[in-house]
Design an enzyme around this catalytic site. Structure first.
Site, PDB file in Angstrom:
ATOM      1  N   ARG A 143      46.281  23.063 -76.537  1.00 16.68           N
ATOM      2  CA  ARG A 143      46.814  21.541 -76.150  1.00 16.68           C
ATOM      3  C   ARG A 143      47.488  21.446 -74.849  1.00 16.68           C
ATOM      4  O   ARG A 143      47.025  20.672 -73.882  1.00 16.68           O
ATOM      5  CB  ARG A 143      47.668  20.912 -77.409  1.00 16.68           C
ATOM      6  CG  ARG A 143      48.047  19.579 -77.003  1.00 16.68           C
ATOM      7  CD  ARG A 143      49.145  18.939 -77.955  1.00 16.68           C
ATOM      8  NE  ARG A 143      48.547  19.187 -79.306  1.00 16.68           N
ATOM      9  CZ  ARG A 143      49.509  19.017 -80.337  1.00 16.68           C
ATOM     10  NH1 ARG A 143      50.610  18.318 -80.263  1.00 16.68           N
ATOM     11  NH2 ARG A 143      49.031  19.020 -81.876  1.00 16.68           N
ATOM     12  N   HIS A 203      36.520  16.238 -79.370  1.00 17.63           N
ATOM     13  CA  HIS A 203      38.099  16.167 -79.539  1.00 17.63           C
ATOM     14  C   HIS A 203      38.520  15.364 -80.403  1.00 17.63           C
ATOM     15  O   HIS A 203      38.839  14.189 -80.380  1.00 17.63           O
ATOM     16  CB  HIS A 203      38.509  15.717 -78.111  1.00 17.63           C
ATOM     17  CG  HIS A 203      40.000  15.943 -77.961  1.00 17.63           C
ATOM     18  ND1 HIS A 203      40.494  17.371 -77.863  1.00 17.63           N
ATOM     19  CD2 HIS A 203      41.022  15.170 -77.711  1.00 17.63           C
ATOM     20  CE1 HIS A 203      41.793  17.323 -77.464  1.00 17.63           C
ATOM     21  NE2 HIS A 203      42.086  16.020 -77.548  1.00 17.63           N
ATOM     22  N   TYR A 220      37.896  -2.496 -71.140  1.00 18.89           N
ATOM     23  CA  TYR A 220      37.490  -3.313 -69.830  1.00 18.89           C
ATOM     24  C   TYR A 220      37.448  -2.334 -68.708  1.00 18.89           C
ATOM     25  O   TYR A 220      36.803  -2.841 -67.860  1.00 18.89           O
ATOM     26  CB  TYR A 220      38.879  -4.170 -69.533  1.00 18.89           C
ATOM     27  CG  TYR A 220      39.272  -5.253 -70.675  1.00 18.89           C
ATOM     28  CD1 TYR A 220      38.221  -6.290 -71.034  1.00 18.89           C
ATOM     29  CD2 TYR A 220      40.615  -5.255 -71.379  1.00 18.89           C
ATOM     30  CE1 TYR A 220      38.978  -7.134 -71.848  1.00 18.89           C
ATOM     31  CE2 TYR A 220      40.837  -6.088 -72.207  1.00 18.89           C
ATOM     32  CZ  TYR A 220      40.017  -7.072 -72.605  1.00 18.89           C
ATOM     33  OH  TYR A 220      40.398  -7.885 -73.502  1.00 18.89           O
TER      34      TYR A 220
END
Length: 707
Positions: free
Chosen positions: A24, A70, A114
């Site tokens: 991570r 993921h 968007y």
């Protein structure tokens, strides 16, 4: 299963810690990417989102990343994707964004439905040759497909873009660098493996932040490059200019890396409000799409250089960047110096090129093997066709072809085009076709039997043999391998290199506020109500007999001037209060004002609370000359106590003040005087009585004593 809870917690936390460290928070030393970043690029590569393709919705990219590689929250994945495209966060962005991807003011990006994105050109260099078996692939989380453990990475991403991450028990903070300088350092290590840190720093002088700024001093860079850890003092870039009205203003055009622009503006405004930046009249953020611009207007009589120095001191315009070069080496976290980081990248490129070469060589050999069979078959094509015609089905035809001995026919054309060893061997001995060769002959189209096609087969075979020799040379000779790496580095440098943005200057300790202030005598006045100001000494001109005088200060009704003295701008003011505390104030910190002004309340400069000023002493230094009688401060209280203390004991007070004399609750300090050791002291009472005595009759005491 019963077991001690301590053992269970220890094992569980250790597993969690290792997962955070390896999977991570820390980047791999080879490609400089964390797993989440790598998976985003792999998902974009699967979607063919190269620099020339159309942008795709970030929601699609995030969905593919989460679904295929993921399995974590989409907001975390989207945040990582956004950062890869922010030009103020990444020195060379790996994602080409379209839409609102946030701002340097820490504004959040628009929702992923968007915004759109595609890979930037450097990201394509990270993916180069990934299909040539250059890196290991492992099954993804649900074993429906495979994902790469690391990217081939022609681009030196770890040093160029840096990395930051908080793991368990450790944190990494690798600064970004200039690509040209990193490439020059890599080339230096390749050409001179024995080069030292001094040699590397000539071509790689220090970090290069995307937001520019100035690195003050080289000590932190040297520490980081030699040990893997160091602290840099980073300043924003600011210049003093005059506006149309002739007033000075500070123009800030670059800020330190990771600092939010609005934080600087609000902190300057806060300091002005608190009184620690009295020189500033106004601060405005005039940044636009053309670049960053913060304007700090300076008051008419104030010094802009002093104001700038205070802004560096009190606001995040000057900050410390703590370097910790921690990355995963063979899945283990290590603290790396600059040479080790360069060496690991070169070793990774060696391994990638070797694996790519083996892959291409195997493919070329397989193709050459097929061409050998085709050439043998074409040279005896009539019998081959007849054999195929007589076979009842394809499997039988394949077996018959593999049983038939073939020999290369004598042909001047083939002799010229094919390698001599191949012609010599194939014309003298019989050869049997292999299974792949027989399949290729059965799949061969009739137009391949023309004379030109036969020549083309021979030319292709000869070219493949040369290609295979080239691959063998790469694998056999490391100098050839390093030559390919050198060529790749030069190509990356020419394609993506740009100018350095961050300046490297002298140490910040060399900048002292006193050096910016002219040393001159001034008049300091303090009123009974606590208003203080300083004025040039020539404010009060000499007047003749019968003169009417001039206004010395515009004081309020009932107020009056209580203290007036001449001091140098570099002097210290020791301000004693009625409660026996002593505060420190430099004369240059006293606001310079006109003769007509009333001054500024001393409460804006010192935190006195409910105390009132009992006495002010101006001194230029706290240390006495060698051999001279020590200077001392003599104090008197309302209840008739006197005390004498050496001046040197007041040379290091705090912002909250220090105890000058220990008073009873009902007592108060009424006066302080500076003596030279040879003075007489006169005390007077409110009833008009006085006493005079030699100061030697009062023994010297400690600063916090009662007297």
């Amino acid at each position: 299963e019963d077991m001690p809870i301590l053992d269970e917690l220890k094992n569980s936390y250790l597993n969690y810690a290792m997962s955070v460290i390896v999977a991570r928070a820390l980047p791999d030393v080879r490609d400089g990417l964390k797993p989440s970043q790598r998976r985003i690029l792999v998902a974009m590569n699967d979607l063919n989102l190269g620099p020339r393709s159309a942008h795709r919705k970030c929601a699609k990219i995030v969905g593919d990343t989460s679904g295929n590689y993921h399995p974590h929250g989409d907001q975390a994945t989207y945040g990582t994707l956004v950062r890869l495209g922010q030009e103020w966060a990444m020195r060379y962005p790996l994602v080409d964004p379209q839409g609102n991807f946030g701002s340097i003011d820490a504004d959040p990006p628009a929702a992923m439905r968007y915004t759109e994105a595609r890979m930037a050109a450097p990201a394509m260099e990270m993916m180069a040759d990934i299909n040539y078996d250059t890196v290991d692939f492992v099954p993804n989380y649900d074993e429906t497909r495979t994902e790469p453990l690391v990217l081939p990475s022609r681009f030196p991403n770890l040093l160029v873009n840096g990395s930051t991450g908080i793991a368990v028990g450790m944190a990494t903070n690798i600064p970004p660098h200039n690509l040209r300088e990193v490439c020059d350092a890599l080339l230096l290590v390749i050409d001179d493996p024995k080069c030292g840190f001094k040699d590397l720093m000539k071509v790689l002088p220090g970090p290069d932040f995307p937001t520019g700024g100035i690195i003050c001093g080289k000590k932190g860079i040297v520490d980081a490059y030699t040990t893997g850890r160091g602290h840099l003092t980073v300043r924003g870039k600011a210049e003093v200019e005059s506006n149309k009205k002739g007033k000075d203003q500070i123009i800030i055009t670059e800020i330190p890396y990771t600092v939010i622009k609005t934080t600087i503006v609000s902190k300057i405004a806060e300091c002005v409000h608190e009184g620690s930046l009295p020189e500033v009249a106004d601060v405005r953020d005039e940044s636009d799409r053309h670049g960053l611009r913060i304007v700090v207007e300076i008051k008419k009589d104030a010094d802009a250089e002093i104001a700038l120095n205070k802004i560096y001191q009190y606001t995040p315009l000057q900050t410390t960047f703590a370097i910790a070069n921690i990355a995963l080496v063979n899945s283990r976290p290590e603290t790396l110096n600059i040479r080790e980081m360069l060496d690991h990248f070169i070793e990774h490129r060696k391994e990638v090129i070797r694996r790519r070469t083996r892959f291409l060589m195997k493919r070329a050999r397989n193709r050459a093997h097929i061409l050998e069979g085709l050439i043998l078959a074409v040279s005896d094509i009539d019998e081959i066709i007849e054999l195929i015609k007589k076979s009842p089905d394809v499997p039988t035809a394949k077996l018959n072809l593999m049983k038939k001995p073939l020999r290369l026919a004598e042909s001047e054309t083939l002799r010229k085009l094919l390698p001599k060893e191949f012609v010599r061997e194939k014309t003298r001995n019989d050869h049997f076709l292999t299974g792949p060769q027989a399949d290729a002959i059965l799949n061969m189209q009739l137009h391949r039997l023309t004379g030109l096609e036969i020549e083309k087969l021979a030319k292709d075979y000869a070219a493949l043999i040369e290609e295979i020799k080239g691959y063998e040379a790469i694998l056999a000779d490391e100098k050839v391998l390093l030559g390919i790496i050198r060529q790749d580095i030069n190509e990356i440098k020419d394609k993506y290199g740009d100018k350095r943005r961050t300046q490297i200057s002298g140490s910040v300790e060399a900048l002292d506020i006193e050096d910016l202030i002219a040393q001159e005598d001034v008049i300091v006045t303090v009123s009974h109500a606590g208003y203080i100001k300083r004025m040039p000494i020539d404010t009060y001109r000499r007047q003749g007999r019968g003169g009417r005088g001039v206004i010395g200060s515009d004081i309020r009704e009932g107020d009056f001037i209580k203290h007036l003295f001449v001091a140098s701008t570099h002097d210290y003011l020791l301000i004693f209060t009625n409660r026996g505390r002593c505060y420190w104030l430099r004369v240059y910190d006293v606001p310079a004002m006109s003769r007509q002004s009333k001054g500024r309340s001393i409460a804006n400069l010192l935190n006195l609370g409910n105390q009132t000023i009992a006495s002010i002493i101006a001194v230029s230094t706290f240390e006495d000359e060698e051999g001279a009688t020590p200077r001392e401060l003599v104090m008197a209280t309302k209840d008739g106590l006197v005390k004498k203390t050496q001046l040197s004991q007041y040379g290091n007070p705090r912002s909250t003040g220090v105890i000058a004399i220990n008073l009873d609750p009902t007592d108060a300090l009424i006066g302080v005087a500076l003596t030279t050791g040879d003075n007489d002291i006169i005390l007077g009472t409110r009833d008009g009585m006085t006493i005079r005595f030699d100061e030697k009759e009062v023994r010297s005491m400690g600063r916090a004593s009662r007297g």
